[in-house]
Write an enzyme that holds these catalytic residues in place. Structure first.
Site, PDB file in Angstrom:
ATOM      1  N   ASP A 221      45.671  36.220  41.941  1.00 23.32           N
ATOM      2  CA  ASP A 221      45.247  37.212  40.949  1.00 23.32           C
ATOM      3  C   ASP A 221      45.064  36.567  39.573  1.00 23.32           C
ATOM      4  OD1 ASP A 221      44.512  39.681  40.052  1.00 23.32           O
ATOM      5  OD2 ASP A 221      46.533  40.514  39.971  1.00 23.32           O
TER       6      ASP A 221
ATOM      7  N   ARG B 141      40.978  37.660  34.080  1.00 20.14           N
ATOM      8  CA  ARG B 141      41.624  37.385  32.787  1.00 20.14           C
ATOM      9  C   ARG B 141      41.464  35.929  32.371  1.00 20.14           C
ATOM     10  NH1 ARG B 141      46.902  39.978  34.746  1.00 20.14           N
ATOM     11  NH2 ARG B 141      45.634  40.003  36.650  1.00 20.14           N
TER      12      ARG B 141
ATOM     13  N   ARG C 123      33.359  37.250  34.395  1.00 20.46           N
ATOM     14  CA  ARG C 123      34.362  37.316  35.457  1.00 20.46           C
ATOM     15  C   ARG C 123      34.023  36.397  36.639  1.00 20.46           C
ATOM     16  NH1 ARG C 123      38.025  41.260  35.592  1.00 20.46           N
ATOM     17  NH2 ARG C 123      38.080  41.119  37.851  1.00 20.46           N
TER      18      ARG C 123
ATOM     19  N   HIS D  99      36.051  33.604  39.081  1.00 19.77           N
ATOM     20  CA  HIS D  99      36.173  33.524  40.543  1.00 19.77           C
ATOM     21  C   HIS D  99      35.773  32.132  41.040  1.00 19.77           C
ATOM     22  CE1 HIS D  99      37.117  37.686  40.663  1.00 19.77           C
ATOM     23  NE2 HIS D  99      35.910  38.117  40.349  1.00 19.77           N
TER      24      HIS D  99
ATOM     25  N   ASN E 140      38.945  46.309  46.769  1.00 20.37           N
ATOM     26  CA  ASN E 140      38.055  45.511  45.919  1.00 20.37           C
ATOM     27  C   ASN E 140      36.571  45.904  46.051  1.00 20.37           C
ATOM     28  OD1 ASN E 140      40.096  42.501  46.248  1.00 20.37           O
ATOM     29  ND2 ASN E 140      40.057  43.980  44.574  1.00 20.37           N
ATOM     30  N   TRP E 141      36.213  46.638  47.118  1.00 14.11           N
ATOM     31  CA  TRP E 141      34.827  47.118  47.260  1.00 14.11           C
ATOM     32  C   TRP E 141      34.420  48.019  46.101  1.00 14.11           C
ATOM     33  CZ3 TRP E 141      32.070  44.572  50.590  1.00 14.11           C
ATOM     34  CH2 TRP E 141      32.620  44.130  51.782  1.00 14.11           C
TER      35      TRP E 141
ATOM     36  N   ARG F 144      52.665  35.646  43.819  1.00 15.40           N
ATOM     37  CA  ARG F 144      51.602  36.382  43.123  1.00 15.40           C
ATOM     38  C   ARG F 144      51.447  35.793  41.732  1.00 15.40           C
ATOM     39  NH1 ARG F 144      49.543  42.509  43.220  1.00 15.40           N
ATOM     40  NH2 ARG F 144      47.747  42.144  41.878  1.00 15.40           N
TER      41      ARG F 144
ATOM     42  N   ARG G 273      53.363  43.495  41.748  1.00 16.03           N
ATOM     43  CA  ARG G 273      53.128  44.515  42.772  1.00 16.03           C
ATOM     44  C   ARG G 273      52.526  43.880  44.019  1.00 16.03           C
ATOM     45  NH1 ARG G 273      49.816  46.304  38.383  1.00 16.03           N
ATOM     46  NH2 ARG G 273      47.746  45.359  38.519  1.00 16.03           N
TER      47      ARG G 273
ATOM     48  N   SER H  23      50.090  45.423  46.006  1.00 16.39           N
ATOM     49  CA  SER H  23      48.661  45.719  46.143  1.00 16.39           C
ATOM     50  C   SER H  23      48.165  45.752  47.597  1.00 16.39           C
ATOM     51  CB  SER H  23      47.825  44.732  45.313  1.00 16.39           C
ATOM     52  OG  SER H  23      48.167  44.829  43.955  1.00 16.39           O
TER      53      SER H  23
HETATM   54  C1  IPE Z   1      44.884  41.941  44.780  1.00 15.71           C
HETATM   55  O1  IPE Z   1      44.444  41.771  43.491  1.00 15.71           O
HETATM   56  C2  IPE Z   1      43.791  41.609  45.747  1.00 15.71           C
HETATM   57  C3  IPE Z   1      43.411  40.210  45.828  1.00 15.71           C
HETATM   58  C4  IPE Z   1      43.965  39.216  45.208  1.00 15.71           C
HETATM   59  C5  IPE Z   1      42.315  39.922  46.712  1.00 15.71           C
HETATM   60  P1  IPE Z   1      43.828  42.996  42.647  1.00 15.71           P
HETATM   61  O2  IPE Z   1      43.492  42.452  41.314  1.00 15.71           O
HETATM   62  O3  IPE Z   1      42.745  43.638  43.403  1.00 15.71           O
HETATM   63  O4  IPE Z   1      45.073  43.993  42.573  1.00 15.71           O
HETATM   64  P2  IPE Z   1      45.402  45.143  41.553  1.00 15.71           P
HETATM   65  O5  IPE Z   1      44.199  46.011  41.484  1.00 15.71           O
HETATM   66  O6  IPE Z   1      45.695  44.517  40.239  1.00 15.71           O
HETATM   67  O7  IPE Z   1      46.610  45.822  42.118  1.00 15.71           O
HETATM   68  C1  IPE Z   2      41.682  37.977  41.725  1.00 18.64           C
HETATM   69  O1  IPE Z   2      41.372  38.023  40.376  1.00 18.64           O
HETATM   70  C2  IPE Z   2      40.462  37.915  42.601  1.00 18.64           C
HETATM   71  C3  IPE Z   2      40.261  39.094  43.438  1.00 18.64           C
HETATM   72  C4  IPE Z   2      40.943  40.205  43.393  1.00 18.64           C
HETATM   73  C5  IPE Z   2      39.190  39.030  44.408  1.00 18.64           C
HETATM   74  P1  IPE Z   2      40.922  39.349  39.642  1.00 18.64           P
HETATM   75  O2  IPE Z   2      39.458  39.445  39.725  1.00 18.64           O
HETATM   76  O3  IPE Z   2      41.677  40.516  40.176  1.00 18.64           O
HETATM   77  O4  IPE Z   2      41.380  39.032  38.171  1.00 18.64           O
HETATM   78  P2  IPE Z   2      41.954  40.041  37.086  1.00 18.64           P
HETATM   79  O5  IPE Z   2      43.136  40.736  37.719  1.00 18.64           O
HETATM   80  O6  IPE Z   2      40.861  40.990  36.753  1.00 18.64           O
HETATM   81  O7  IPE Z   2      42.356  39.169  35.950  1.00 18.64           O
HETATM   82 MG    MG Z   3      43.421  41.401  39.646  1.00 22.54          MG
END
Ligand code: IPE
Ligand code: IPE
Ligand code: MG
Length: 248
Positions: free
Chosen positions: A18, A22, A31, A35, A66-67, A186, A192, A194
């Site tokens: 995660d 950010r 963003r 990735h 995530n969808w 994490r 959390r 998730s």
């Molecule tokens: C959890 O991260 C899912 C993955 C790392 C693929 P998210 O960024 O989607 O989780 P939340 O929304 O902060 O709980």
């Molecule tokens: C994790 O990073 C990647 C996926 C959930 C696929 P995020 O994209 O959730 O990054 P933040 O939480 O917005 O920083």
């Molecule tokens: Mg995230």
């Protein structure tokens, strides 16, 4: 560098990767650039796990939730995953790494399904390490799917109600055949789960770090493992019982 005890390694490490968004924001980038850098951290982490002899590494790559992100971001994530698989297959073959997935991959786009199928088939005989990608994965979906399959088997008469146990149930989950995670990491300072490995993490050790996923690397991994090795896993027992101390 922190010292890790190679005799006491976690057999299965699971990671909620995660903080890509950010990280990008912090570096004044979009963003998707986050990735992209995150995919680099995946490479480093897989290599480091293989190097020290971790048997199973499960990476949360894309959740069922995530969808709902902006469609451009979803597309970019899928494209990056595809690129990752294409670029890593050779290294997986050279290093004895087997690819598996958990989550519903049936609904993914054709090119993604093709490269997944190909990589899984080509690496199926590898025994040194399992790289398990959680793709379109959600713990609740997984549990409901297992219940449905189990009910079907009861209905068809291939399974008797009284044979439903915790062990049997586990075999209906996507993770069938894999051990439960010993250590769950994490990144990015969120505390959390998730919807990740809800059933399997019953006795998993959790490790949280503020490091954003794109900055995660070998040293960060070793730090997490060192912390894991300092913990006492009691599984509901007392400390004395674990150490074979005096008991009443
Ligand atoms: C959890 O991260 C899912 C993955 C790392 C693929 P998210 O960024 O989607 O989780 P939340 O929304 O902060 O709980
Ligand atoms: C994790 O990073 C990647 C996926 C959930 C696929 P995020 O994209 O959730 O990054 P933040 O939480 O917005 O920083
Ligand atoms: Mg995230």
């Amino acid at each position: 560098m922190t010292e890790i005890d190679l005799q006491k390694l976690p057999g299965h490490i699971a990671i909620i990767m995660d903080g890509n968004g950010r990280w990008a924001q912090k570096h004044a980038m979009g963003r998707i650039a986050g990735h992209k850098k995150g995919a680099e951290a995946v490479r480093l982490t897989v290599r480091a796990c293989r190097e020290i002899g971790i048997k199973v590494l499960t990476l949360y790559a894309f959740s069922t939730e995530n969808w709902l992100r902006p469609s451009g971001e979803v597309k970019a994530l899928m494209r990056l995953l595809e690129e990752y698989l294409r670029s890593e297959i050779q290294e997986m073959l050279e290093n004895g790494i087997r690819l598996t997935t958990i989550g519903d991959t049936e609904v993914l786009k054709k090119p993604m399904k093709t490269i997944l199928k190909e990589t899984i088939a080509k690496t199926a005989h590898n025994l040194d390490m399992t790289l398990n990608l959680a793709l379109n994965y959600g713990g609740r979906d997984e549990i409901v799917g297992a219940v449905q399959d189990l009910l079907n088997d009861i209905r068809r008469g291939t399974l008797a109600e009284q044979d439903v146990t915790k062990d049997l149930f586990s075999r209906y989950l996507d993770t069938a055949g894999l051990p439960d995670p010993d250590l769950l990491i994490r990144t990015s300072g969120e505390y959390r789960i998730s919807n990740f490995l809800l059933w399997q993490s019953a006795y998993t050790e959790f490790y949280y770090t503020d490091v954003l996923w794109p900055d995660f690397n070998r040293d960060e991994l070793f730090r997490a493992i060192t912390e894991y090795q300092r913990r006492e896993r009691r599984f509901g027992l007392t400390s004395d019982q674990i150490h074979g101390g005096r008991q009443e």
